[in-house]
Enzyme design. Structure first.
Site, PDB file in Angstrom:
ATOM      1  CG  ASP A   1      -1.998   1.056   1.137  1.00 56.56           C
ATOM      2  OD1 ASP A   1      -2.563   1.222   0.043  1.00 56.56           O
ATOM      3  OD2 ASP A   1      -2.292   1.714   2.144  1.00 56.56           O
TER       4      ASP A   1
ATOM      5  CE1 TYR B   1      -0.197   9.582   3.974  1.00 55.71           C
ATOM      6  CE2 TYR B   1       2.122  10.220   3.893  1.00 55.71           C
ATOM      7  CZ  TYR B   1       0.834  10.435   4.355  1.00 55.71           C
ATOM      8  OH  TYR B   1       0.591  11.499   5.202  1.00 55.71           O
TER       9      TYR B   1
ATOM     10  CG  HIS C   1      -4.426  10.928   2.166  1.00 52.69           C
ATOM     11  ND1 HIS C   1      -5.444  10.882   3.102  1.00 52.69           N
ATOM     12  CD2 HIS C   1      -3.511   9.994   2.568  1.00 52.69           C
ATOM     13  CE1 HIS C   1      -5.172   9.961   4.001  1.00 52.69           C
ATOM     14  NE2 HIS C   1      -4.006   9.406   3.721  1.00 52.69           N
TER      15      HIS C   1
ATOM     16  NE  ARG D   1       4.745  15.415   9.374  1.00 53.77           N
ATOM     17  CZ  ARG D   1       4.090  14.378   8.859  1.00 53.77           C
ATOM     18  NH1 ARG D   1       3.768  13.351   9.613  1.00 53.77           N
ATOM     19  NH2 ARG D   1       3.742  14.376   7.589  1.00 53.77           N
TER      20      ARG D   1
ATOM     21  CD  GLU E   1      -6.113   4.898   4.295  1.00 57.05           C
ATOM     22  OE1 GLU E   1      -5.549   5.618   5.131  1.00 57.05           O
ATOM     23  OE2 GLU E   1      -5.506   4.049   3.594  1.00 57.05           O
TER      24      GLU E   1
ATOM     25  CD  GLU F   1      -5.312   2.991  -0.587  1.00 55.63           C
ATOM     26  OE1 GLU F   1      -4.502   2.382  -1.331  1.00 55.63           O
ATOM     27  OE2 GLU F   1      -5.192   3.045   0.657  1.00 55.63           O
TER      28      GLU F   1
ATOM     29  CG  ASP G   1      -5.442  -0.120   3.309  1.00 57.64           C
ATOM     30  OD1 ASP G   1      -5.539  -1.335   3.512  1.00 57.64           O
ATOM     31  OD2 ASP G   1      -4.490   0.566   3.726  1.00 57.64           O
TER      32      ASP G   1
ATOM     33  NE  ARG H   1      -7.472   6.910   9.091  1.00 59.84           N
ATOM     34  CZ  ARG H   1      -6.737   6.879   7.994  1.00 59.84           C
ATOM     35  NH1 ARG H   1      -5.442   6.600   8.072  1.00 59.84           N
ATOM     36  NH2 ARG H   1      -7.281   7.098   6.817  1.00 59.84           N
TER      37      ARG H   1
ATOM     38  CD  GLN I   1      -2.316   4.920  10.446  1.00 55.93           C
ATOM     39  OE1 GLN I   1      -3.517   4.813  10.223  1.00 55.93           O
ATOM     40  NE2 GLN I   1      -1.472   5.409   9.558  1.00 55.93           N
TER      41      GLN I   1
ATOM     42  CE1 TYR J   1       3.463   8.231  12.475  1.00 55.19           C
ATOM     43  CE2 TYR J   1       2.053   8.086  14.412  1.00 55.19           C
ATOM     44  CZ  TYR J   1       2.828   8.831  13.549  1.00 55.19           C
ATOM     45  OH  TYR J   1       2.986  10.181  13.758  1.00 55.19           O
TER      46      TYR J   1
ATOM     47  CE  LYS K   1      -3.133   2.513   7.065  1.00 54.96           C
ATOM     48  NZ  LYS K   1      -3.975   3.371   6.213  1.00 54.96           N
TER      49      LYS K   1
ATOM     50  CB  THR L   1      -7.162  -4.435   1.884  1.00 56.46           C
ATOM     51  OG1 THR L   1      -6.246  -3.894   2.844  1.00 56.46           O
ATOM     52  CG2 THR L   1      -7.150  -3.580   0.625  1.00 56.46           C
TER      53      THR L   1
ATOM     54  CB  THR M   1      -6.041   8.079   0.975  1.00 55.97           C
ATOM     55  OG1 THR M   1      -5.944   7.033   1.941  1.00 55.97           O
ATOM     56  CG2 THR M   1      -7.416   8.707   1.067  1.00 55.97           C
TER      57      THR M   1
ATOM     58  CD  GLU N   1      -7.676  13.052   3.443  1.00 53.89           C
ATOM     59  OE1 GLU N   1      -7.285  13.940   2.680  1.00 53.89           O
ATOM     60  OE2 GLU N   1      -7.895  11.873   3.084  1.00 53.89           O
TER      61      GLU N   1
END
Length: 418
Positions: free
Chosen positions: A125, A127, A132, A141, A198, A200, A230, A234, A237, A241, A250, A254, A346, A360
């Site tokens: 998968d 990113y 996204h 961040r 997600e 995709e 997917d 959250r 994660q 992560y 994850k 899927t 995504t 989001e």
């Protein structure tokens, strides 16, 4: 390209996902037949096992369609892929000479149960959607550091679990996992509270490789595409992560759509990746239009209530194409196998209605989404059904993928209770 007309009347409708221009590959069963390969045409399925048994389809010395997956055809390579598409087009086109032979081999879609269309060898998968990645990075961040330093140079990805890939219509059980609240020093083992989808696309590798391959070679190796959801935990994660990325968050499931739309069917809809503000290295540079103009949408249906379309976007929003992702995957010498599945990452657009995840859409849970029935969502609730749909639009026709659905079931009782 105009609509290619078929003697299967339903294939000539502007509303069908499966005109003669498409001819997607799937696996189906009926009360009278075990799972077998089939090709969708309008509201019918051509039974490929029966067509091969009766000599209507005769591509190789050995049978290809006596098994319930399309990997055997993939392994034959692009020349056989093309020969099959040409033969199917000839058999199903308006005025076909062999209509009398083919018509008894058609099965109504309404009588069929759809299954996984391939054996997934490995699942990776990515990113690779800029909007996204920017949205998620901004949430966690800040806008100044939204994208990691490497993001504009390589398609970031992680190796997932092929064993957790399921076909559309499979129910999805809410997972348990370690959750860490900022208000507590230690994590707790609980059902996921921030379960997400997600949006995709999935690219299916049809040719194996052993060593680095170019972007053009990667593009040639892709057999076709599916819709892909997917599912993402959250809160699991967020705790797990750092520093190595997603793992159990994850691994629940899927989902993919049951029909593989071939690369050949999508050729008229090629488009280019977005302009790049930072030049990427030569081995990953675009060599032509390698994305596709595929309109996508997601609807959320609460248990017992009407559906709400929560997202509309387009596959052309991706920053990296599947060919670039596959080429990058091979750079270390990593062998790629027939049946490998690559998730695009995504797919989100620039505006809020184009965001491809609830993370989001609700901005991390701070801005609840109001559904048409009046309910609100920050993340998925038990009983919710998610439906992904997508199609490339031509002149009076569409090349569609059908739908990719999954319904959330409650978490099982505590699995480690004593």
């Amino acid at each position: 390209m105009p609509l290619q007309r078929s003697w299967v009347a339903s294939a000539n409708s502007a509303d069908t996902d499966f005109p003669l221009n498409n001819l997607p590959y799937g696996v189906f069963s009926t009360p009278n037949h075990e799972a077998r390969c089939g090709v969708a045409i309008g509201d019918m399925i051509l039974d490929m096992a029966a067509a091969e048994e009766q000599g209507v389809i005769d591509l190789t010395d050995e049978p290809l369609f006596d098994i319930p997956f399309w990997n055997e055809l993939m392994e034959q390579g692009p020349a056989v892929w093309t020969a099959l598409r040409n033969r199917l087009t000839t058999l199903l086109a308006d005025g076909a000479a062999d209509r009398a032979l083919v018509e008894p081999l058609l099965v109504p879609v309404s009588d069929a149960t759809l299954h996984m269309p391939l054996v997934v060898s490995e699942f990776t998968d990515f990113y690779a959607g800029r909007h996204h990645a920017t949205n998620v990075g901004t949430m966690f961040r800040g806008a100044e550091n939204a994208l990691p330093p490497n993001w504009l140079h390589i398609p970031i990805g992680y190796n997932g679990r092929a064993s957790s890939v399921v076909v559309s219509g499979t129910d999805i059980r809410r997972p348990w996992g370690q959750l860490k609240s900022p208000d507590h020093d230690s994590p707790a083992f609980l059902p996921c509270r921030r379960f997400d989808m997600e949006l995709e696309m999935g690219a299916i590798v049809g040719m194996s490789s052993d060593g680095p391959i170019s972007v053009d070679e990667a593009d040639a190796a892709i057999f076709g595409y599916v819709l892909l959801n997917d599912w993402s935990a959250r809160d699991i994660q967020a705790w797990e992560y750092q520093p190595l990325g997603p793992f159990q968050a994850k691994a629940t499931a899927t989902s993919i759509s049951p029909w593989i739309v071939t690369k050949a069917a999508l050729e008229p809809f090629r488009t280019s990746t977005p302009d790049r503000e930072v030049a990427i290295l030569d081995h990953l540079k675009d060599t032509g239009p390698m994305l596709y103009d595929i309109a996508l949408d997601v609807s959320l249906t609460p248990d017992g209530k009407p559906a709400t379309t929560i997202t509309r976007t387009n596959y052309s929003e991706m920053y990296y194409s599947a060919a670039q992702q596959l080429a990058h995957h091979s750079t270390s010498g990593c062998p790629m196998n027939v049946g490998d599945l690559l998730g695009s990452g995504t797919i989100s657009g620039a505006t809020k209605p184009e965001r491809g995840s609830l993370l989001e859409l609700s901005w991390g849970g701070k801005e609840p989404l109001t559904l048409d029935c009046g309910s609100t969502r920050t993340f998925l609730e038990d009983g919710d059904t998610l439906t992904l749909a997508g199609a490339a639009h031509g002149d009076g026709f569409r090349v569609g993928f059908g739908t990719c659905t999954g319904t959330i079931l409650p978490a099982l009782p505590e699995p480690y209770a004593r």
